[in-house]
Design a protein around this motif. Structure first.
Motif, PDB file in Angstrom:
ATOM      1  N   ASN A 131       0.847  -1.192   0.000  1.00 16.99           N
ATOM      2  CA  ASN A 131       0.000   0.000   0.000  1.00 16.99           C
ATOM      3  C   ASN A 131       0.878   1.235   0.000  1.00 16.99           C
ATOM      4  OD1 ASN A 131      -2.599  -1.278   0.303  1.00 16.99           O
ATOM      5  ND2 ASN A 131      -2.096  -1.661   2.454  1.00 16.99           N
ATOM      6  N   HIS A 147     -12.268  -1.687   8.050  1.00 21.89           N
ATOM      7  CA  HIS A 147     -12.669  -2.901   7.325  1.00 21.89           C
ATOM      8  C   HIS A 147     -12.119  -4.117   8.055  1.00 21.89           C
ATOM      9  CE1 HIS A 147      -8.548  -2.158   6.004  1.00 21.89           C
ATOM     10  NE2 HIS A 147      -8.468  -3.467   5.808  1.00 21.89           N
ATOM     11  N   ASP A 169     -10.291  -7.918   7.281  1.00 22.26           N
ATOM     12  CA  ASP A 169      -9.638  -8.712   6.230  1.00 22.26           C
ATOM     13  C   ASP A 169     -10.316 -10.077   6.239  1.00 22.26           C
ATOM     14  OD1 ASP A 169      -7.953  -6.533   6.069  1.00 22.26           O
ATOM     15  OD2 ASP A 169      -6.108  -7.670   6.373  1.00 22.26           O
ATOM     16  N   SER A 203       1.598  -6.831   9.257  1.00 21.16           N
ATOM     17  CA  SER A 203       1.636  -5.516   8.613  1.00 21.16           C
ATOM     18  C   SER A 203       2.923  -4.798   8.983  1.00 21.16           C
ATOM     19  CB  SER A 203       0.401  -4.732   9.099  1.00 21.16           C
ATOM     20  OG  SER A 203       0.624  -3.352   9.079  1.00 21.16           O
ATOM     21  N   PHE A 205      -3.117   4.287  13.100  1.00 23.58           N
ATOM     22  CA  PHE A 205      -3.784   3.023  12.801  1.00 23.58           C
ATOM     23  C   PHE A 205      -4.977   2.905  13.743  1.00 23.58           C
ATOM     24  CE2 PHE A 205      -3.740  -1.774  13.386  1.00 23.58           C
ATOM     25  CZ  PHE A 205      -4.085  -2.097  12.087  1.00 23.58           C
ATOM     26  N   HIS A 222     -10.127  -2.666  11.229  1.00 25.24           N
ATOM     27  CA  HIS A 222      -8.960  -1.790  11.308  1.00 25.24           C
ATOM     28  C   HIS A 222      -8.976  -0.819  10.134  1.00 25.24           C
ATOM     29  CE1 HIS A 222      -7.909  -5.287   8.874  1.00 25.24           C
ATOM     30  NE2 HIS A 222      -7.097  -4.485   8.197  1.00 25.24           N
ATOM     31  N   VAL A 237      -6.878   3.189   8.628  1.00 23.71           N
ATOM     32  CA  VAL A 237      -5.775   4.150   8.749  1.00 23.71           C
ATOM     33  C   VAL A 237      -6.332   5.554   8.497  1.00 23.71           C
ATOM     34  CG1 VAL A 237      -3.528   4.853   7.797  1.00 23.71           C
ATOM     35  CG2 VAL A 237      -4.098   2.421   7.971  1.00 23.71           C
ATOM     36  N   THR A 258       1.289  -5.695   3.737  1.00 23.01           N
ATOM     37  CA  THR A 258       0.508  -6.652   4.538  1.00 23.01           C
ATOM     38  C   THR A 258       0.670  -8.028   3.933  1.00 23.01           C
ATOM     39  OG1 THR A 258      -1.498  -5.894   3.436  1.00 23.01           O
ATOM     40  CG2 THR A 258      -1.210  -5.225   5.704  1.00 23.01           C
TER      41      THR A 258
END
Ligand code: SIN
Ligand code: FE2
Length: 215
Positions: free
Chosen positions: A122, A133, A135, A147, A156, A189, A191, A210
């Motif tokens: 990313n 969101h 995972d 990560s 975060f 989680h 950002v 990630t």
């Protein structure tokens, strides 16, 4: 004593964020230049691109992947793909350093034998963010998420198992790793928008790797 000299010295300060979550401060610092060089190599073959969500929004975060599988999104949904939709080619291979870093971080957090098959890269330009969101596009939730953060700092958000649960705010800086798995594997989680700045190695952006076992 011999063991202390084996491998890379990853000086780290571990903070527990949950029963299955560890924040490994500075875990990637010793390798930062090599990781950045490896990212440059990956994105030379699979350039960063901003993908579109199934809902039609263009993500602010630019992404690439390496490894057998890469995470992609477009109008037809979120999924893992063995090829880069931009050119139909396999994603670049996972550098040995990435496999070692991810495996070591997972082990340090209590998840031995983690062998990822997907690495999402990313890139957050100033102002880019990722909303809360889970995972959950992977098959095996017994495997953790690893990560690794580089470049500009970011906040975060680490929430709970429900979207509405309160989220901890954790300042992640260059070299930090976060591992979440077990009972925390499906925690929400995200950002917050990355603030302007200049990092001596990475420049004016935040990079995040990630690692996941997708299949
Ligand atoms: C992600 O959830 O895929 C990225 C998290 C981060 O950038 O720290
Ligand atoms: Fe995520």
């Amino acid at each position: 004593m011999g063991d202390l000299l084996a491998g890379i010295d990853r000086r780290t300060w571990t903070e527990r964020l949950g029963p299955g979550t560890a924040l490994l401060r500075g875990f990637a610092l010793a390798d930062d230049a090599a990781i950045c060089a490896a990212i440059d190599q990956v994105v030379a073959a699979a350039p960063f691109r901003r993908m579109t969500t199934p809902g039609g929004f263009v993500m602010s975060v630019a992404m690439s992947n390496c490894g057998p599988l890469g995470w992609v999104t477009d109008a037809s949904g979120y999924r893992y793909s063995a090829t880069d939709p931009a050119n139909g080619q396999p994603w670049p291979p996972l550098p040995a350093l990435f496999l070692e870093l991810a495996g070591d971080a997972a082990a340090a957090a209590g998840f031995p034998d983690f062998v990822p098959d997907a690495c999402l890269i990313n890139r957050y330009a100033v102002g880019a963010r990722m909303s809360l969101h889970q995972d959950h596009d992977e098959r095996d939730f017994t495997q953790p998420i690893v990560s690794v953060s580089l470049g500009l700092p970011a906040t975060f958000l680490f929430g709970g198992l429900k979207r509405a649960d309160p989220a901890q705010r954790i300042a992640l800086t260059h070299g930090d790793a976060v591992v979440w798995g077990g009972p925390d594997r499906l925690r929400y989680h995200g950002v917050l928008a990355v603030k302007a700045g200049e990092h001596p190695l990475v420049g004016n952006c935040r990079l995040n790797l990630t690692f996941r076992k997708a299949r």
